[in-house]
Design an enzyme around this catalytic site. Structure first.
Site, PDB file in Angstrom:
ATOM      1  N   LYS A  96      42.113  59.671  71.463  1.00 34.36           N
ATOM      2  CA  LYS A  96      41.008  60.614  71.690  1.00 34.36           C
ATOM      3  C   LYS A  96      41.348  61.707  72.695  1.00 34.36           C
ATOM      4  O   LYS A  96      40.648  62.712  72.767  1.00 34.36           O
ATOM      5  CB  LYS A  96      39.744  59.862  72.123  1.00 34.36           C
ATOM      6  CG  LYS A  96      39.205  58.978  71.006  1.00 34.36           C
ATOM      7  CD  LYS A  96      37.711  58.815  71.010  1.00 34.36           C
ATOM      8  CE  LYS A  96      37.292  58.232  69.658  1.00 34.36           C
ATOM      9  NZ  LYS A  96      35.924  57.867  69.552  1.00 34.36           N
ATOM     10  N   LYS A 118      41.156  58.272  57.026  1.00 29.27           N
ATOM     11  CA  LYS A 118      39.907  57.533  56.842  1.00 29.27           C
ATOM     12  C   LYS A 118      38.710  58.472  56.981  1.00 29.27           C
ATOM     13  O   LYS A 118      38.769  59.475  57.693  1.00 29.27           O
ATOM     14  CB  LYS A 118      39.801  56.363  57.831  1.00 29.27           C
ATOM     15  CG  LYS A 118      39.506  56.748  59.256  1.00 29.27           C
ATOM     16  CD  LYS A 118      38.992  55.534  60.038  1.00 29.27           C
ATOM     17  CE  LYS A 118      38.373  56.018  61.344  1.00 29.27           C
ATOM     18  NZ  LYS A 118      37.439  55.124  61.940  1.00 29.27           N
ATOM     19  N   LYS A 176      33.565  60.579  61.206  1.00 27.96           N
ATOM     20  CA  LYS A 176      32.596  61.610  61.601  1.00 27.96           C
ATOM     21  C   LYS A 176      33.254  62.712  62.409  1.00 27.96           C
ATOM     22  O   LYS A 176      32.694  63.781  62.565  1.00 27.96           O
ATOM     23  CB  LYS A 176      31.447  60.992  62.384  1.00 27.96           C
ATOM     24  CG  LYS A 176      31.906  60.335  63.650  1.00 27.96           C
ATOM     25  CD  LYS A 176      30.772  59.650  64.355  1.00 27.96           C
ATOM     26  CE  LYS A 176      31.344  58.783  65.457  1.00 27.96           C
ATOM     27  NZ  LYS A 176      31.145  57.379  65.282  1.00 27.96           N
TER      28      LYS A 176
END
Ligand code: ATP
Ligand code: LTN
Length: 331
Positions: free
Chosen positions: A114, A197, A200
């Site tokens: 992240k 994948k 969001k």
């Protein structure tokens, strides 16, 4: 024999769940709630690491609660609650941070992923301590089983290590949980880029089916799914990731195997096959969408359900927190 305690949660970090969350998480939870004593949380404290707008966060918490319920989580038998309604979570995170090594926390791959784009300097400390808060979520409820996707396995391992370390250092306090990792086949890929994948945080949402999308939009997205030019319908993740993903989706929504489905649809062309996939998906998701919208129409009732469940969660969590505090010489 007493029923196993089950615990899982999702972040209210988007305006709706997507098909991947539904297949990879919610359908498993729905099944597990029959077998155990389940707690399902909306982890808004975790979502604070990425959401700055208070109005957006509040709305997304309610939407996620409505989607849990509409998707089949029964708030009478399972404890469906919002993490920040139970203050023990934040307190437990502090206690556990004391027994977490800095190096140990630095090895968490989700933090590395992240922060890869913008660099560590741009990240907040909450994102770094995120797995410790999560470990507290799980340990507070004497959890036996944690159903999560493979990406969360490392966090559950950390939870086990912290629980064991605490028990050794301060005496038996926590139940040590087991992860229940969803099968790789339950991973739904992005319809536009089937090698990634469905997520969001993707750059565009053309390849994402949101549970709140109107049926016509879902149909359009599935019809535009990227496939290939060889025309055959078979499972081959390497050479035919798009078709393989659509077979996986159809399998998840019909309960039939991908091999069976490939047999049935091979030779009929991608057009017919895609419409079959869309029909199956819409057949199940359209009523869930409608129920979600109904629940969102009555926010007071939704808040009442969440508050009643938070009271139940507080009882269990406070007892564990106090046990841990006493073991450490506090209180
Ligand atoms: P992010 O992009 O922030 O990683 P996400 O869309 O991947 O978000 P999470 O909030 O990380 O979703 O995941 C919630 C749950 O849904 C987890 O249990 C995760 O394993 C599952 N899940 C997420 N994406 C998929 C997917 N594409 N297929 C199957 N399961 C998924
Ligand atoms: N980190 C998880 C969400 C999460 C969770 C938990 C899952 C927070 N606390 C406890 C299971 C148990 C995620 O991002 N999917």
């Amino acid at each position: 024999m007493t029923k196993p305690r089950i615990y899982s949660g999702m972040q209210p970090s988007s305006g709706s769940l997507h098909l991947g969350n539904f297949v990879g998480a919610l359908t498993h939870w729905r099944q597990l709630q029959e077998e155990g004593d389940a707690f399902f949380s909306i982890v808004d404290l975790h979502a604070l690491t990425s959401i700055q707008d208070p109005k957006v966060l509040r709305q997304q918490v309610r939407t996620l609660a409505a989607q849990y319920i509409a998707g089949g989580i029964d708030p009478q038998s399972s404890c469906l609650y919002v993490q920040s309604h139970v203050s023990a979570h934040a307190e437990m995170a502090w206690l556990l941070s004391i027994i977490t090594g800095f190096g140990e926390a630095s090895r968490m791959t989700q933090f590395k992923d992240k922060t890869a784009k913008k660099g560590i300097e741009a990240a907040n400390v909450g994102l770094f301590t995120y797995p410790i808060l999560m470990a507290g979520d799980i340990l507070l409820y004497d959890t036996n089983l944690v159903p999560v996707g493979a990406d969360q396995k490392q966090h559950v391992e950390l939870t086990r290590d912290l629980g064991e370390r605490f028990n050794k250092r301060y005496g038996e306090t926590f139940t040590i949980p087991q992860p229940r990792i969803a099968a790789e086949t339950a991973r739904i890929m992005d319809l536009q880029d089937p090698t990634r994948k469905m997520s969001k945080s993707a750059e565009t949402d053309k390849g994402i089916v949101w549970l709140l999308d109107e049926p016509s939009r879902t149909l359009k997205k599935i019809k535009s799914a990227v496939t290939d030019t060889d025309g055959s319908i078979r499972v081959d993740a390497e050479n035919k990731p798009g078709v393989t993903n659509l077979l996986g989706i159809l399998s998840a929504f019909t309960g039939r195997t991908t091999a069976e489905l490939a047999d049935e649809y091979d030779g009929q062309g991608y057009g017919v096959f895609k419409v079959a996939v869309a029909d199956a998906v819409i057949g199940e998701l359209a009523p869930i969408r409608e129920r979600t919208l109904e629940l969102l129409d009555d926010p007071a009732e939704l808040d009442r359900i969440l508050e009643a469940n938070a009271a139940r969660a507080r009882e269990v969590a406070d007892a564990t927190l106090h046990r841990a505090m006493r073991a450490m010489g506090l209180r």
